[in-house]
Design a protein around this motif. Structure first.
Motif, PDB file in Angstrom:
ATOM      1  N   ALA A   1      10.196  -2.145   3.809  1.00  0.00           N
ATOM      2  CA  ALA A   1       9.174  -3.199   3.950  1.00  0.00           C
ATOM      3  C   ALA A   1       8.438  -3.422   2.634  1.00  0.00           C
ATOM      4  O   ALA A   1       7.981  -4.531   2.354  1.00  0.00           O
ATOM      5  CB  ALA A   1       8.193  -2.821   5.047  1.00  0.00           C
TER       6      ALA A   1
ATOM      7  N   GLU B   1      -1.220  -4.348  -1.249  1.00  0.00           N
ATOM      8  CA  GLU B   1      -1.185  -5.581  -0.448  1.00  0.00           C
ATOM      9  C   GLU B   1      -0.768  -5.244   0.980  1.00  0.00           C
ATOM     10  O   GLU B   1       0.252  -4.583   1.196  1.00  0.00           O
ATOM     11  CB  GLU B   1      -0.179  -6.548  -1.085  1.00  0.00           C
ATOM     12  N   ASP B   2      -1.557  -5.642   1.937  1.00  0.00           N
ATOM     13  CA  ASP B   2      -1.151  -5.564   3.345  1.00  0.00           C
ATOM     14  C   ASP B   2      -2.039  -6.503   4.159  1.00  0.00           C
ATOM     15  O   ASP B   2      -2.698  -7.365   3.576  1.00  0.00           O
ATOM     16  CB  ASP B   2      -1.180  -4.132   3.889  1.00  0.00           C
TER      17      ASP B   2
ATOM     18  N   ASP C   1      15.441   3.944   1.623  1.00  0.00           N
ATOM     19  CA  ASP C   1      15.937   2.809   2.414  1.00  0.00           C
ATOM     20  C   ASP C   1      16.448   1.717   1.482  1.00  0.00           C
ATOM     21  O   ASP C   1      17.190   0.847   1.887  1.00  0.00           O
ATOM     22  CB  ASP C   1      14.784   2.197   3.235  1.00  0.00           C
TER      23      ASP C   1
ATOM     24  N   PHE D   1       0.843  -1.199   0.000  1.00  0.00           N
ATOM     25  CA  PHE D   1       0.000   0.000   0.000  1.00  0.00           C
ATOM     26  C   PHE D   1       0.883   1.255   0.000  1.00  0.00           C
ATOM     27  O   PHE D   1       2.024   1.210   0.469  1.00  0.00           O
ATOM     28  CB  PHE D   1      -0.959   0.000   1.198  1.00  0.00           C
ATOM     29  N   ALA D   2       0.341   2.314  -0.567  1.00  0.00           N
ATOM     30  CA  ALA D   2       0.993   3.646  -0.546  1.00  0.00           C
ATOM     31  C   ALA D   2       2.379   3.672  -1.207  1.00  0.00           C
ATOM     32  O   ALA D   2       3.225   4.468  -0.827  1.00  0.00           O
ATOM     33  CB  ALA D   2       1.088   4.182   0.880  1.00  0.00           C
TER      34      ALA D   2
ATOM     35  N   THR E   1      11.481   4.636  -0.267  1.00  0.00           N
ATOM     36  CA  THR E   1      11.707   5.105   1.105  1.00  0.00           C
ATOM     37  C   THR E   1      11.261   4.081   2.152  1.00  0.00           C
ATOM     38  O   THR E   1      11.401   4.330   3.328  1.00  0.00           O
ATOM     39  CB  THR E   1      10.962   6.435   1.382  1.00  0.00           C
ATOM     40  N   ARG E   2      10.664   2.961   1.698  1.00  0.00           N
ATOM     41  CA  ARG E   2      10.174   1.972   2.672  1.00  0.00           C
ATOM     42  C   ARG E   2      10.662   0.575   2.332  1.00  0.00           C
ATOM     43  O   ARG E   2      10.186  -0.061   1.398  1.00  0.00           O
ATOM     44  CB  ARG E   2       8.642   1.987   2.707  1.00  0.00           C
TER      45      ARG E   2
END
Lengths: 505, 158
Positions: free
Chosen positions: B82, B55-56, B117, B5-6, B79-80
């Protein structure tokens, strides 16, 4: 009740139920007696659920359903109240508890019911030849588009044309033939499931996922489809989801924004930690490298002070200057050492190696170390410890704790005061450093162990301080697994209490 | 368009199809299908773009959405970290469900490269696993056309 939700049940709530509020939760025992409930019971049940009552007295459809044959068990479209239909999920938490979730399906059922009604009327007419009043109107169910499926790609429109569909595909009318997957490409995917479902030839329905279509520039509409099988006929009902989608989207949006904020916070925290580590490393390196030149200057000052022949040749002003240099260098060295120690404690560059030690000896060494300062201010030092106690500590670190506490007590005790080290042993060992000093204001005592204090640390004899001493004490005490507290009253003195738990000491 | 997501799936499609970008994050529920014709070395390719919800734990991508696809963008938020892990999970799902579908990984938000990241090693890892990796930004319209051109060409050559 929500605090009691077992992990399995929370997982079920998240993965199996729609993520918006409005779910009624009832917990029962293995016989179906209500334990408690949460959620909008008035929407689902005619009467308030009473603790201790059987669940089927409220919802007859649940008679002998608790405990369920399988868990989870889902009963679809159960009428639980006048005009209210719900999917009822019964989930076993453990052998004695069952969680029942009511999820409102009234809109879905209302839509389908009208179609079934129409189709049953048709069937009734065909089979009995009895003429029911013919309804001239096509099916009109909310803003639904109903398709009579002919084959995998083609259908005829079986309802009035809803306004949203006119905007999307203006050339279609009632009974028009339509290649529906060209207009709704999403249905290509749903047709796999729908064909499977229709091939079973059992009356009922299945629901698709949600998709959106742009009906005009900047205006999207969220839709869901139902594949329906009734008395040998296949239908596809396409329904706009305005209200429901808003609720679902809002809940998801909030949950995800929260997750994003949390991720961001974690990232910032980790960055800050790295920066703090840099700071501590920097302080550690600088204080380490400063030690040699400061010690060298102090050495020269000591040499000059101790060389009485040379010293007497200087006039009073220069003699005083040299004494001042020595005093300031001692202070600077002390401050520098504490900074070095502090930064290394912050960095975790130390290891507590516990050994058995004599508490009496530790107190004696502290007394000896502080004797000059005690003498200067005429402060009396005493302890109640007569018979020795063995404690298990890192000797050099713990010695520093007591030295720092007594040094701190001397600093804030006026001339001719008292410092008393009281030791009490029961289950735990408590070592208290009690002084008859000026006391600590409440606003300072809260942050006294935090290390760098902005408040003045000037002693009663004009002693200057670093503010680091008690911070170092706290770090060492924590590393030992002991605790330290302070009790103080302005004008009456302070008491620092170290507690060594029975097992740790 | 697959991804956590996002990560910017909807923004990438909207930038490509409608040339618009909004800073506001609006979560996608379900699926949004858009269409755009692109020119690939003189051939017209009609792209049907399935912008699938993120997806989460709350929403899982149905394998049926990927089954008939010719190509998948796996979108990762630079930036993420995960989102890269989720990206790998979706790659596995795509490989299993649509073995003939081409996969291109988009590391999005390259306008925020200072905050990334995702490291060069991560990107090298993806490339050595055989994936085309493109760094994009829906905000600054960086490499969006390239991304769609690349996937179209790979799909045509498959």
């Amino acid at each position: 009740m929500l605090n009691d939700l077992p992990k399995d049940i929370i997982e079920y709530l998240i993965t199996e139920l729609p993520p918006f509020t409005g779910v009624l939760i009832i917990r029962t025992d293995s016989e179906g007696n209500i334990i408690d409930h949460h959620g909008p019971h008035k929407e689902y049940l005619r009467l308030v659920p009473k603790v201790g009552k059987l669940i089927h007295e409220h919802v007859p459809a649940l008679f002998s359903m608790v405990p369920p044959l399988v868990s989870p068990m889902v009963l679809h479209n159960i009428q639980s109240n006048t005009d209210v239909y719900a999917d009822i999920h019964i989930v076993e938490a453990n052998e004695d508890e069952y969680w029942i979730f009511f999820v409102d399906q009234s809109n879905q059922v209302a839509g389908i019911r009208d179609i079934i009604q129409k189709m049953n009327e048709e069937k009734f007419r065909e089979e009995t030849k009895v003429s029911l009043p013919e309804s001239s109107e096509p099916y009109e169910v909310f803003e639904d588009l109903i398709l009579n499926i002919e084959n995998e790609y083609t259908a005829t429109i079986h309802s009035k044309i809803p306004s949203w569909f006119s905007s999307l595909a203006p050339k279609y009318y009632l009974n028009s033939e339509i290649k529906f997957t060209e207009i709704f490409p999403y249905l290509e995917v749903f047709m796999f499931e729908a064909n499977d479902f229709w091939s079973n030839k059992k009356d009922g329905k299945i629901e698709s996922g949600i998709w959106s279509e742009t009906i005009k520039k900047g205006k999207d509409i969220a839709l869901t489809a139902f594949a329906i099988y009734n008395k040998g006929k296949k239908f596809m009902l396409i329904r706009p989801m305005d209200d429901d989608i808003d609720k679902e989207q809002m809940a998801l949006q909030m949950a995800r924004e929260q997750k994003l904020a949390y991720e961001k916070l974690e990232k910032t925290e980790s960055k800050l930690k790295t920066l703090l580590d840099y700071k501590d490393k920097f302080v550690s390196i600088v204080s380490h490298d400063l030690r040699s030149p400061v010690a060298a200057v102090l050495g020269i000052a000591e040499l000059l002070v101790n060389d009485k022949n040379e010293l007497t040749k200087l006039d009073d002003f220069y003699q005083e200057m040299i004494f001042n240099i020595r005093e300031e260098m001692i202070r600077l060295l002390d401050y520098n050492d504490k900074l070095y120690h502090w930064s290394n404690l912050e960095l975790g560059n130390f290891k507590v190696v516990k050994e058995k030690a004599s508490l009496l000896k530790i107190i004696e060494i502290t007394h000896r170390t502080a004797s000059n300062k005690l003498e200067e201010k005429g402060i009396k030092f005493s302890t109640n410890l007569k018979t020795d106690i063995t404690i298990e500590v890192d000797l050099s670190l713990f010695q520093q704790v007591l030295n720092n506490l007594v040094s701190n007590a001397i600093k804030f005790t006026p001339k001719n005061g008292n410092i008393f080290v009281r030791v009490k042993e029961d289950d735990d060992i408590r070592i208290c450093v009690v002084d008859s000093g000026i006391g600590i204001p409440k606003d300072i005592s809260k942050s006294i162990f935090s290390g760098f204090s902005r408040k003045s640390t000037m002693g009663t004899g004009g002693e200057k301080g670093t503010g680091l001493g008690l911070g170092i004490v706290k770090k060492i005490i924590d590393a030992h697994g002991f605790t330290i507290n302070v009790e103080s009253e302005i004008g009456a003195g302070s008491k620092f209490i170290i507690t060594i738990p029975e097992k740790a000491g | 368009m697959l991804g956590s997501f996002a990560v910017g799936k909807t923004s990438l499609v909207q930038r490509f199809v409608n040339s618009i970008f909004s800073e506001k994050y609006q979560t996608t529920i379900g699926v949004k299908i858009d269409q755009k014709i692109v020119d690939v070395d003189g051939s017209e390719v009609n792209l049907l773009l399935w912008d699938i919800h993120g997806e989460d734990d709350y929403q899982k991508v149905k394998p049926a959405y990927i089954m008939g696809s010719s190509g998948c963008f796996i979108v990762v938020d630079g930036t993420r970290k995960a989102s890269l892990e989720i990206g790998y999970e979706l790659i596995e799902m795509a490989k299993k469900t649509a073995p003939n579908s081409v996969i291109v990984v988009l590391i999005n938000k390259c306008d925020l490269k200072d905050e990334w990241d995702i490291t060069n090693d991560d990107i090298a890892g993806l490339r050595s696993a055989g994936f085309e990796v493109i760094e994009t930004s829906a905000k600054t319209n960086s490499a969006i056309d390239t991304a769609f051109y690349t996937i179209s060409k790979l799909m045509l050559n498959k």
